[in-house]
Enzyme design. Structure first.
Site, PDB file in Angstrom:
ATOM      1  N   ASP A 186       0.757  -1.320   0.100  1.00 32.04           N
ATOM      2  CA  ASP A 186       0.095  -0.005  -0.106  1.00 32.04           C
ATOM      3  C   ASP A 186       0.963   1.185  -0.076  1.00 32.04           C
ATOM      4  O   ASP A 186       2.120   1.322   0.257  1.00 32.04           O
ATOM      5  CB  ASP A 186      -0.994   0.133   1.193  1.00 32.04           C
ATOM      6  CG  ASP A 186      -0.251  -0.387   2.420  1.00 32.04           C
ATOM      7  OD1 ASP A 186       0.987  -0.242   2.558  1.00 32.04           O
ATOM      8  OD2 ASP A 186      -0.868  -0.768   3.536  1.00 32.04           O
ATOM      9  N   ASN A 237      -7.325  -2.725  14.266  1.00 34.97           N
ATOM     10  CA  ASN A 237      -8.781  -3.123  14.125  1.00 34.97           C
ATOM     11  C   ASN A 237      -8.982  -4.144  12.759  1.00 34.97           C
ATOM     12  O   ASN A 237     -10.124  -4.359  12.571  1.00 34.97           O
ATOM     13  CB  ASN A 237      -9.361  -1.566  13.300  1.00 34.97           C
ATOM     14  CG  ASN A 237      -8.792  -1.211  12.124  1.00 34.97           C
ATOM     15  OD1 ASN A 237      -7.962  -1.847  11.427  1.00 34.97           O
ATOM     16  ND2 ASN A 237      -9.248  -0.191  11.423  1.00 34.97           N
ATOM     17  N   HIS A 281      -7.210  -4.502  10.087  1.00 38.34           N
ATOM     18  CA  HIS A 281      -6.917  -4.435   8.763  1.00 38.34           C
ATOM     19  C   HIS A 281      -5.580  -4.938   8.335  1.00 38.34           C
ATOM     20  O   HIS A 281      -4.818  -5.103   8.802  1.00 38.34           O
ATOM     21  CB  HIS A 281      -6.722  -2.988   8.423  1.00 38.34           C
ATOM     22  CG  HIS A 281      -5.658  -2.057   8.646  1.00 38.34           C
ATOM     23  ND1 HIS A 281      -5.713  -0.985   9.397  1.00 38.34           N
ATOM     24  CD2 HIS A 281      -4.492  -2.157   8.686  1.00 38.34           C
ATOM     25  CE1 HIS A 281      -4.587  -0.407   9.579  1.00 38.34           C
ATOM     26  NE2 HIS A 281      -3.534  -1.065   9.016  1.00 38.34           N
ATOM     27  N   GLU A 326      -9.834  -1.814   5.337  1.00 41.77           N
ATOM     28  CA  GLU A 326     -10.339  -1.545   6.440  1.00 41.77           C
ATOM     29  C   GLU A 326     -11.646  -2.537   6.824  1.00 41.77           C
ATOM     30  O   GLU A 326     -12.018  -2.940   5.809  1.00 41.77           O
ATOM     31  CB  GLU A 326     -10.745  -0.092   6.492  1.00 41.77           C
ATOM     32  CG  GLU A 326      -9.316   0.828   6.434  1.00 41.77           C
ATOM     33  CD  GLU A 326      -8.776   1.025   7.639  1.00 41.77           C
ATOM     34  OE1 GLU A 326      -8.522   0.004   8.321  1.00 41.77           O
ATOM     35  OE2 GLU A 326      -8.084   2.396   7.916  1.00 41.77           O
TER      36      GLU A 326
HETATM   37  C1  GLP Z   1      -0.256   0.297   8.516  1.00 39.96           C
HETATM   38  C2  GLP Z   1      -0.053  -0.558   7.268  1.00 39.96           C
HETATM   39  C3  GLP Z   1      -0.260  -2.087   7.401  1.00 39.96           C
HETATM   40  C4  GLP Z   1       0.190  -2.276   8.604  1.00 39.96           C
HETATM   41  C5  GLP Z   1      -0.234  -1.668   9.791  1.00 39.96           C
HETATM   42  C6  GLP Z   1       0.098  -2.273  11.235  1.00 39.96           C
HETATM   43  O1  GLP Z   1      -1.581   0.818   8.585  1.00 39.96           O
HETATM   44  N1  GLP Z   1      -0.818  -0.118   6.110  1.00 39.96           N
HETATM   45  O2  GLP Z   1      -0.037  -2.630   6.347  1.00 39.96           O
HETATM   46  O3  GLP Z   1      -0.015  -3.629   8.914  1.00 39.96           O
HETATM   47  O4  GLP Z   1      -0.034  -0.390   9.751  1.00 39.96           O
HETATM   48  O5  GLP Z   1       1.422  -1.473  11.609  1.00 39.96           O
HETATM   49  P1  GLP Z   1       2.346  -1.762  12.981  1.00 39.96           P
HETATM   50  O6  GLP Z   1       3.219  -2.901  12.269  1.00 39.96           O
HETATM   51  O7  GLP Z   1       3.086  -0.548  13.077  1.00 39.96           O
HETATM   52  O8  GLP Z   1       1.405  -2.155  14.053  1.00 39.96           O
END
Ligand code: GLP
Length: 263
Positions: free
Chosen positions: A88, A157, A159, A164
């Site tokens: 993304d 959440n 995702h 989402e």
């Molecule tokens: C972002 C990314 C996700 C990732 C998520 C969790 O929103 N788009 O791909 O998995 O954060 O991030 P973290 O690893 O910092 O908890």
């Protein structure tokens, strides 16, 4: 539900549903999680003639990328035959913006290994026509024969990528309006919460599911509630990561604190 989980072994078949098996590798902490993930990734890189990887951003994969860079410096494992697709990108951020995912990937991985630049694919956050770009991204993944091995993190959440809650399981790469919870969670990387982009481009859930193998990395107490919900739930669009339970080759690597609410 078939549920077999033993605190004293590190790997267990967690859930079996209609022939699909979700494998759980339980590790002690973040260091062990990064180590395990790097071992799996490096084995694939070393044993493949051509390899297409799917890669995540966020805090969780930073340890993995650090170990890959260390390995490159010590052992010169080559990435000349590897193509990568990132999950993304924020809409509105240029690749050289310190909060863009392109910048993140260069900083933590790509600038330190020998992957050819033309084999790195990340959606552009500043394209004039995001919808066209989503279609192109799908085509690029397809023309590389699909993703062989995809690593994922999980949002609090549920995702994955930026899919989402409520995203259709049939979604392909698309433009998304970010959840308020995601904006709050990700504001820790920005000076001001108002600087967090409100939109992103993400691989869709169906795109993710076409990957031949998927590894979900989960670390920390802040993920304990969503891990419990994920392990307890039937696949539901309210919890995007739950679609992984219907994939034929998925492994969750989770550390003790993320599993602290699991009996
Ligand atoms: C972002 C990314 C996700 C990732 C998520 C969790 O929103 N788009 O791909 O998995 O954060 O991030 P973290 O690893 O910092 O908890």
């Amino acid at each position: 539900m078939f549920f077999s989980f033993d605190l004293f072994i590190s790997s267990a078949i967690l859930q079996q549903k209609e022939g699909n098996i979700v494998k759980l590798i339980r590790v002690k902490d973040y260091n062990d999680l990064s180590k395990k993930a790097s071992e799996i990734l490096l084995k694939k890189v070393k044993n493949s003639q051509f390899l297409t990887l799917g890669l995540p951003t966020g805090s969780t994969p930073i340890g993995l990328y650090k170990l890959l860079v260390q390995d490159f410096l010590r052992s010169y494992t080559t990435y000349e035959h590897v193509t990568t697709f990132n999950l993304d990108e924020y809409i509105g951020l240029k690749p050289n913006h310190p909060n863009s995912y392109a910048y993140f990937m260069n900083k933590h991985l790509f600038h330190h290994i020998d992957i050819p630049v033309n084999q790195i694919f990340i959606p552009s956050g500043i394209t004039e026509n995001p919808i066209n770009q989503c279609d192109e991204y799908e085509e690029q993944i397809l023309s590389h024969g699909g993703i062989d091995l995809l690593f994922l993190g999980i949002g609090s959440n549920g995702h994955i990528g930026f899919n989402e809650p409520g995203t259709p399981f049939t979604s392909r790469t698309h433009v998304v309006n970010l959840d308020e919870k995601t904006i709050i969670d990700n504001s820790r990387f920005f000076k001001n919460i108002n600087d967090v982009p409100k939109q992103a481009i993400t691989m869709g859930l169906e795109t993710i599911m076409t990957s031949k193998e998927i590894i979900l990395l989960v670390s920390g107490k802040s993920k304990a509630e969503i891990m419990k919900a994920l392990l307890d739930s039937e696949p539901s669009e309210n919890l995007p990561a739950s679609i992984l339970k219907t994939h034929h080759n998925v492994t969750i690597i989770a550390d003790e604190s993320s599993l602290s609410l699991i009996d």
